[in-house]
Design a protein around this motif. Structure first.
Motif, PDB file in Angstrom:
ATOM      1  N   SER A  45       0.836  -1.199   0.000  1.00 48.18           N
ATOM      2  CA  SER A  45       0.000   0.000   0.000  1.00 48.18           C
ATOM      3  C   SER A  45       0.866   1.242   0.000  1.00 48.18           C
ATOM      4  N   LEU A  46       0.508   2.204  -0.860  1.00 48.86           N
ATOM      5  CA  LEU A  46       1.187   3.499  -0.887  1.00 48.86           C
ATOM      6  C   LEU A  46       0.116   4.580  -1.087  1.00 48.86           C
ATOM      7  N   HIS A  47       0.007   5.476  -0.130  1.00 45.41           N
ATOM      8  CA  HIS A  47      -0.955   6.575  -0.226  1.00 45.41           C
ATOM      9  C   HIS A  47      -0.199   7.896  -0.110  1.00 45.41           C
ATOM     10  N   SER A  48      -0.447   8.782  -1.070  1.00 47.46           N
ATOM     11  CA  SER A  48       0.254  10.061  -1.056  1.00 47.46           C
ATOM     12  C   SER A  48      -0.615  11.129  -1.716  1.00 47.46           C
ATOM     13  N   GLY A  49      -0.644  12.287  -1.095  1.00 47.85           N
ATOM     14  CA  GLY A  49      -1.319  13.427  -1.709  1.00 47.85           C
ATOM     15  C   GLY A  49      -2.815  13.427  -1.528  1.00 47.85           C
ATOM     16  N   SER A  50      -3.416  14.590  -1.848  1.00 47.61           N
ATOM     17  CA  SER A  50      -4.855  14.760  -1.682  1.00 47.61           C
ATOM     18  C   SER A  50      -5.533  15.349  -2.919  1.00 47.61           C
ATOM     19  N   ARG A  51      -4.718  15.867  -3.868  1.00 52.21           N
ATOM     20  CA  ARG A  51      -5.325  16.528  -5.018  1.00 52.21           C
ATOM     21  C   ARG A  51      -4.346  16.504  -6.186  1.00 52.21           C
ATOM     22  N   PHE A  52      -4.895  16.496  -7.429  1.00 49.37           N
ATOM     23  CA  PHE A  52      -4.062  16.320  -8.607  1.00 49.37           C
ATOM     24  C   PHE A  52      -3.057  17.436  -8.823  1.00 49.37           C
ATOM     25  N   ASN A  53      -3.334  18.651  -8.308  1.00 46.71           N
ATOM     26  CA  ASN A  53      -2.446  19.789  -8.588  1.00 46.71           C
ATOM     27  C   ASN A  53      -1.717  20.297  -7.354  1.00 46.71           C
ATOM     28  N   ILE A  54      -1.505  19.383  -6.397  1.00 46.84           N
ATOM     29  CA  ILE A  54      -0.757  19.746  -5.192  1.00 46.84           C
ATOM     30  C   ILE A  54       0.396  18.767  -5.020  1.00 46.84           C
ATOM     31  N   VAL A  55       1.585  19.304  -4.825  1.00 42.21           N
ATOM     32  CA  VAL A  55       2.732  18.473  -4.468  1.00 42.21           C
ATOM     33  C   VAL A  55       2.488  17.916  -3.076  1.00 42.21           C
ATOM     34  N   SER A  56       2.563  16.627  -2.954  1.00 43.16           N
ATOM     35  CA  SER A  56       2.225  15.984  -1.687  1.00 43.16           C
ATOM     36  C   SER A  56       3.265  16.274  -0.609  1.00 43.16           C
ATOM     37  N   GLY A  57       2.755  16.584   0.573  1.00 45.46           N
ATOM     38  CA  GLY A  57       3.649  16.812   1.706  1.00 45.46           C
ATOM     39  C   GLY A  57       3.810  15.590   2.591  1.00 45.46           C
ATOM     40  N   GLU A  58       3.034  14.513   2.296  1.00 42.60           N
ATOM     41  CA  GLU A  58       3.125  13.316   3.140  1.00 42.60           C
ATOM     42  C   GLU A  58       2.742  12.080   2.348  1.00 42.60           C
ATOM     43  N   ALA A  59       3.461  11.012   2.573  1.00 41.66           N
ATOM     44  CA  ALA A  59       3.155   9.723   1.952  1.00 41.66           C
ATOM     45  C   ALA A  59       3.312   8.628   3.004  1.00 41.66           C
ATOM     46  N   VAL A  60       2.494   7.587   2.880  1.00 38.54           N
ATOM     47  CA  VAL A  60       2.559   6.460   3.819  1.00 38.54           C
ATOM     48  C   VAL A  60       2.626   5.160   3.034  1.00 38.54           C
ATOM     49  N   LEU A  61       3.638   4.363   3.323  1.00 40.91           N
ATOM     50  CA  LEU A  61       3.803   3.052   2.714  1.00 40.91           C
ATOM     51  C   LEU A  61       3.572   1.986   3.772  1.00 40.91           C
ATOM     52  N   GLU A  62       2.899   0.898   3.385  1.00 38.87           N
ATOM     53  CA  GLU A  62       2.737  -0.249   4.272  1.00 38.87           C
ATOM     54  C   GLU A  62       3.120  -1.509   3.513  1.00 38.87           C
ATOM     55  N   GLY A  63       3.757  -2.418   4.203  1.00 36.68           N
ATOM     56  CA  GLY A  63       4.178  -3.638   3.515  1.00 36.68           C
ATOM     57  C   GLY A  63       4.503  -4.762   4.468  1.00 36.68           C
ATOM     58  N   THR A  64       4.961  -5.861   3.902  1.00 39.64           N
ATOM     59  CA  THR A  64       5.320  -7.032   4.699  1.00 39.64           C
ATOM     60  C   THR A  64       6.647  -7.587   4.209  1.00 39.64           C
ATOM     61  N   ILE A  65       7.372  -8.204   5.121  1.00 38.03           N
ATOM     62  CA  ILE A  65       8.619  -8.901   4.777  1.00 38.03           C
ATOM     63  C   ILE A  65       8.526 -10.315   5.325  1.00 38.03           C
ATOM     64  N   ARG A  66       8.860 -11.285   4.493  1.00 40.18           N
ATOM     65  CA  ARG A  66       8.864 -12.691   4.890  1.00 40.18           C
ATOM     66  C   ARG A  66      10.284 -13.229   4.771  1.00 40.18           C
ATOM     67  N   SER A  67      10.740 -13.925   5.816  1.00 38.13           N
ATOM     68  CA  SER A  67      12.125 -14.405   5.823  1.00 38.13           C
ATOM     69  C   SER A  67      12.220 -15.756   6.520  1.00 38.13           C
ATOM     70  N   TYR A  68      13.272 -16.503   6.178  1.00 38.12           N
ATOM     71  CA  TYR A  68      13.485 -17.830   6.754  1.00 38.12           C
ATOM     72  C   TYR A  68      14.719 -17.914   7.637  1.00 38.12           C
ATOM     73  N   ASP A  69      15.585 -16.951   7.532  1.00 37.66           N
ATOM     74  CA  ASP A  69      16.824 -16.962   8.318  1.00 37.66           C
ATOM     75  C   ASP A  69      16.575 -16.244   9.642  1.00 37.66           C
ATOM     76  N   VAL A  70      16.786 -16.943  10.748  1.00 35.26           N
ATOM     77  CA  VAL A  70      16.472 -16.386  12.068  1.00 35.26           C
ATOM     78  C   VAL A  70      17.319 -15.143  12.355  1.00 35.26           C
ATOM     79  N   ASP A  71      18.618 -15.198  12.045  1.00 32.23           N
ATOM     80  CA  ASP A  71      19.487 -14.046  12.301  1.00 32.23           C
ATOM     81  C   ASP A  71      19.096 -12.859  11.431  1.00 32.23           C
ATOM     82  N   LEU A  72      18.861 -13.108  10.150  1.00 33.52           N
ATOM     83  CA  LEU A  72      18.446 -12.037   9.246  1.00 33.52           C
ATOM     84  C   LEU A  72      17.142 -11.408   9.710  1.00 33.52           C
ATOM     85  N   HIS A  73      16.214 -12.242  10.169  1.00 32.76           N
ATOM     86  CA  HIS A  73      14.926 -11.729  10.638  1.00 32.76           C
ATOM     87  C   HIS A  73      15.103 -10.622  11.666  1.00 32.76           C
ATOM     88  N   HIS A  74      16.048 -10.796  12.565  1.00 30.81           N
ATOM     89  CA  HIS A  74      16.244  -9.803  13.626  1.00 30.81           C
ATOM     90  C   HIS A  74      17.092  -8.619  13.173  1.00 30.81           C
TER      91      HIS A  74
END
Length: 386
Positions: free
Chosen positions: A235-264
């Motif tokens: 998910s990526l949400h940014s801006g409120s209107r077509f003619n305004i440079v956005s002052g804030e954006a929010v990204l959401e995501g997930t990471i999946r891993s199998y290595d215990v050390d890498l996970h941390h």
């Protein structure tokens, strides 16, 4: 002990209980009715139990002789999905569905309780029946552990039903078998301005777009090529209107891993990439990183016991399968850090995958699941040759 025959005998009761739960799915940590229905079954059987806060419970069957303690786990929460199966017992709770089969898990464990009570006096030890809330949000197992649900447990076993697998088949593997599942939120802050004068602002959208791309080299350039790792910005949400440079954006995501050390190490890696990328575009970044579940690691000896137990309860030895690792998360993993553990998958046929609004699980798979719970408990407590 013919646990398969005993499981077949309680099948009508298991099906009826499962269908009741399926009609009344409940969200994570909101499984109040589900917990109450399970408690009523324990009361009927005369099995003492303790409730967790806010939902879920743990019951205890003490055998006729002292010995070790095994926990059998079933999760009980549903997903926020509108059911489209058309089943006569389809969900009555709009917007929620047991699309991952947790209703079947709870029903099979209730069925196992009915069977195990028939051989209670012959058990050498204790069987704990763990009905866990909130697996779907990765917080239920932690809540159980915090409330001492795993205290005194020598071995814990769990089953997850799987559509698109042969009905009644059982699959398992030693070692890492389910990925650690994490969630991240990145807030990028810039400065809004008119779209005709972007130089007067600091564009959060451009920084966020660069960040989406810069997170991917974590997989391709920062870890070994053979490492199992997935980074997804969902998910990526940014801006409120077509003619305004956005002052804030929010990204959401997930990471999946199998290595215990890498996970941390991942929280620090994501924060470094986010802050440095944002800074390159004159923005700032804030990172919230939630390590939802650990890597699920099955104990080799425990898996060997389960494999032998499965061979005793399936209708065909060819139905005992070697599982393949997947990138899905499962908070049973939290238990594997603290106790000897084994987790298996039970085939339930069907055309659609788990989490689909059309998924249907074949109820003919239930006797295998009920019998497997009982056989694993018996073999662990009483020895494989009894």
């Amino acid at each position: 002990m013919d646990f398969r025959a005993m499981a077949e005998a309680v099948q009508p009761e298991v099906v009826a209980f499962r269908r009741d739960l399926h009609e009344h799915p409940e969200a994570s940590f909101q499984e109040f009715r589900t917990t109450e229905q399970i408690a009523k079954e324990m009361d009927k059987l005369g099995i003492p139990y303790r409730r967790f806060e806010p939902t879920g419970l743990i019951a205890e069957i003490k055998g006729g002789k002292p010995g070790k303690t095994i926990a059998l786990r079933a999760d009980i929460d549903a997903l926020s999905i509108t059911e489209k199966t058309g089943l006569p017992f389809a969900s009555k709770n709009d917007g929620f569905m047991h699309a991952c089969g947790h209703d079947t898990h709870a029903a099979m464990l209730v069925g196992a309780a009915k069977v195990l009570m028939q051989v209670k006096d012959q058990l050498c030890g204790t069987v704990k029946l763990l009905f866990q809330p909130a697996e779907e949000i990765g917080r239920g197992a932690k809540a159980v552990i915090q409330q001492h649900g795993l205290d005194g447990v020598d071995f814990i076993f769990g089953i997850h039903i799987g559509s698109q697998m042969d009905v009644g088949s059982v699959a398992m593997m030693a070692g890492a078998s389910a990925a650690a599942a994490d969630r991240f939120t990145i807030k990028v802050t810039g400065k809004a301005s008119h779209g005709a004068r972007p130089e007067a602002g600091i564009d959060a959208t451009v920084a966020a777009a660069a960040l989406v791309m810069n997170l991917q080299p974590i997989v391709s350039r920062e870890v070994a090529a053979a490492t199992q790792l997935v980074v997804t910005v969902g998910s990526l949400h940014s801006g409120s209107r077509f003619n305004i440079v956005s002052g804030e954006a929010v990204l959401e995501g997930t990471i999946r891993s199998y290595d215990v050390d890498l996970h941390h190490q991942l929280p620090g890696i994501v924060e470094r990439v986010a802050k440095n990328t944002a800074a390159a575009y004159r923005c700032e970044a804030e990172v919230e990183y939630d390590m939802l579940t650990e890597v699920l690691v099955n104990d080799p000896d425990a898996i060997d016991l389960v494999r032998k137990a499965a061979g005793k309860v399936v209708s065909d030895p060819a139905q005992v399968l070697q599982a393949q690792p997947g990138m899905g998360g499962e908070d049973f993993s939290e238990y594997t850090v603290l106790a000897k553990a084994a987790f298996a998958r039970l085939g339930a046929g069907g055309e659609y995958p788990n989490h689909s609004d059309y998924v249907v699980f074949d109820e003919d798979s239930f006797p295998t699941g009920v019998a497997l719970h009982c056989q694993v408990a018996w073999d662990f407590l009483n020895g494989e040759n009894n």
